[in-house]
Design an enzyme around this catalytic site. Structure first.
Site, PDB file in Angstrom:
ATOM      1  N   GLY A 197       0.792  -1.220   0.000  1.00 31.02           N
ATOM      2  CA  GLY A 197       0.000   0.000   0.000  1.00 31.02           C
ATOM      3  C   GLY A 197       0.821   1.265   0.000  1.00 31.02           C
ATOM      4  O   GLY A 197       1.786   1.419  -0.756  1.00 31.02           O
ATOM      5  N   ILE A 198       0.428   2.207   0.844  1.00 32.75           N
ATOM      6  CA  ILE A 198       1.106   3.500   0.915  1.00 32.75           C
ATOM      7  C   ILE A 198       2.558   3.328   1.335  1.00 32.75           C
ATOM      8  O   ILE A 198       3.451   3.992   0.794  1.00 32.75           O
ATOM      9  CB  ILE A 198       0.346   4.428   1.889  1.00 32.75           C
ATOM     10  CG1 ILE A 198      -1.005   4.829   1.282  1.00 32.75           C
ATOM     11  CG2 ILE A 198       1.178   5.673   2.207  1.00 32.75           C
ATOM     12  CD1 ILE A 198      -1.895   5.588   2.237  1.00 32.75           C
ATOM     13  N   ARG A 239       5.594  -6.684  10.108  1.00 29.37           N
ATOM     14  CA  ARG A 239       5.480  -7.809  11.032  1.00 29.37           C
ATOM     15  C   ARG A 239       5.650  -9.164  10.352  1.00 29.37           C
ATOM     16  O   ARG A 239       5.726 -10.173  11.021  1.00 29.37           O
ATOM     17  CB  ARG A 239       4.135  -7.736  11.751  1.00 29.37           C
ATOM     18  CG  ARG A 239       4.050  -6.581  12.734  1.00 29.37           C
ATOM     19  CD  ARG A 239       2.705  -6.514  13.423  1.00 29.37           C
ATOM     20  NE  ARG A 239       1.635  -6.126  12.523  1.00 29.37           N
ATOM     21  CZ  ARG A 239       0.365  -6.012  12.876  1.00 29.37           C
ATOM     22  NH1 ARG A 239       0.008  -6.288  14.129  1.00 29.37           N
ATOM     23  NH2 ARG A 239      -0.553  -5.643  12.006  1.00 29.37           N
ATOM     24  N   ASN A 253       4.607   5.190   8.999  1.00 31.71           N
ATOM     25  CA  ASN A 253       3.486   4.827   8.145  1.00 31.71           C
ATOM     26  C   ASN A 253       2.672   3.645   8.673  1.00 31.71           C
ATOM     27  O   ASN A 253       1.490   3.534   8.373  1.00 31.71           O
ATOM     28  CB  ASN A 253       3.995   4.481   6.739  1.00 31.71           C
ATOM     29  CG  ASN A 253       2.951   3.766   5.917  1.00 31.71           C
ATOM     30  OD1 ASN A 253       1.991   4.361   5.432  1.00 31.71           O
ATOM     31  ND2 ASN A 253       3.106   2.450   5.771  1.00 31.71           N
ATOM     32  N   TYR A 296      -9.902   3.854  15.373  1.00 32.05           N
ATOM     33  CA  TYR A 296      -9.036   4.304  14.280  1.00 32.05           C
ATOM     34  C   TYR A 296      -9.043   5.829  14.200  1.00 32.05           C
ATOM     35  O   TYR A 296      -7.994   6.477  14.118  1.00 32.05           O
ATOM     36  CB  TYR A 296      -9.496   3.701  12.959  1.00 32.05           C
ATOM     37  CG  TYR A 296      -8.654   4.119  11.780  1.00 32.05           C
ATOM     38  CD1 TYR A 296      -7.427   3.508  11.530  1.00 32.05           C
ATOM     39  CD2 TYR A 296      -9.075   5.117  10.912  1.00 32.05           C
ATOM     40  CE1 TYR A 296      -6.644   3.889  10.450  1.00 32.05           C
ATOM     41  CE2 TYR A 296      -8.306   5.503   9.832  1.00 32.05           C
ATOM     42  CZ  TYR A 296      -7.081   4.884   9.602  1.00 32.05           C
ATOM     43  OH  TYR A 296      -6.317   5.276   8.532  1.00 32.05           O
ATOM     44  N   THR A 345      -6.120   1.027  -1.537  1.00 30.62           N
ATOM     45  CA  THR A 345      -5.288   0.076  -0.800  1.00 30.62           C
ATOM     46  C   THR A 345      -6.187  -1.033  -0.268  1.00 30.62           C
ATOM     47  O   THR A 345      -7.426  -0.957  -0.341  1.00 30.62           O
ATOM     48  CB  THR A 345      -4.589   0.750   0.395  1.00 30.62           C
ATOM     49  OG1 THR A 345      -5.592   1.217   1.324  1.00 30.62           O
ATOM     50  CG2 THR A 345      -3.713   1.918  -0.050  1.00 30.62           C
TER      51      THR A 345
END
Length: 249
Positions: free
Chosen positions: A15-16, A36, A79, A143, A177
């Site tokens: 993704g980003i 991870r 990020n 979130y 994403t």
């Protein structure tokens, strides 16, 4: 990237994060990234991969030490992030630990690990926040709150560690994403939800990971040398408009 040195990008596997790694690498930076899981196949051989969970202080310190062994760390891009899509009432203690652990503690621990060196030789921190920390997404309470924390910590780092360290945040909107796909999947009609989301963007599309990587690269560059403590929204104009749009009714 501003000055010579090593760049750390957390959560660089997809993704980003992947787009940021690719952009900085293309710009000539020496990049250390982490995640991870196992080392992603896309990474060039000379990009360093560290298996790490930045929510753990020891892993964050090991990441910083690995990077510092290759030279002064002059850029940190925080990020790494996860999304728990639940309301407050539905969220568990485990949800809290995961969401706040990665999105909040991870930014804190990794920043803390690099700041002593940056304070001595100079550096830049760019945090990846979200428009969700400013205008809340439904059923994403933890979130939303975690990203608001990132924005506030950004300002504190800029205030406490300038002038040697600049710290800014980039606030993505809806970007193509896996996390965005997961958000649309929560709808009864994911394709309709996607079409509606696109229609609400004045630029007529969702973002690409490269759009965010470009903003990060600019914030890290000398062109942004008088910018610190700021939250830069990159959302295709989504939050510029009132939700009352006649053409969408």
């Amino acid at each position: 990237m501003s000055g010579a040195g090593v760049a750390i990008v957390t959560g660089g596997s997809r993704g980003i994060g992947r787009a940021i790694v690719e952009r900085l690498y293309a710009d000539g930076a020496e990049v250390v990234t982490c995640g991870r899981g196992d080392r992603p196949a896309y990474l060039p051989d000379d990009v360093v991969w560290v298996a790490a969970d930045v929510a753990r202080s020891g892993d964050a310190e090991r990441l910083a030490e690995t990077a510092a062994a290759r030279g002064p760390v002059t850029l940190l891009v925080n990020n790494a992030g996860v999304l728990v899509a639940k309301t407050v009432a539905d969220s568990t203690d485990d949800d809290w630990d995961l969401q706040v652990g990665v999105n909040c503690r991870g930014v804190f621990t990794t920043s803390r690990a690099v700041l002593p060196g940056m304070t001595a030789h100079g550096g830049v921190i760019v945090n990846v926040g979200s428009i969700s920390g400013v205008v809340a997404d439904g059923t994403s309470a933890l979130y939303n709150a975690s990203k608001a924390f990132v924005h506030a910590l950004t300002r504190s780092i800029a205030l406490d560690h300038g002038p040697m360290v600049r710290c800014n945040a980039v606030l993505p909107g809806w970007v193509e994403t896996e996390m965005a796909d997961s958000g649309f999947a929560l709808s009864a009609d994911p394709e309709s939800a996607r079409r509606d989301a696109v229609a609400r963007h004045p630029l007529g599309r969702l973002g690409a990971p490269a759009d965010i990587a470009n903003a990060v690269a600019w914030l890290a560059s000398d062109e942004a040398s008088w910018m610190t403590g700021q939250c830069l929204t990159v959302d295709g104009g989504l939050t510029a408009a009132s939700p009352i749009r006649p053409e969408l009714s």
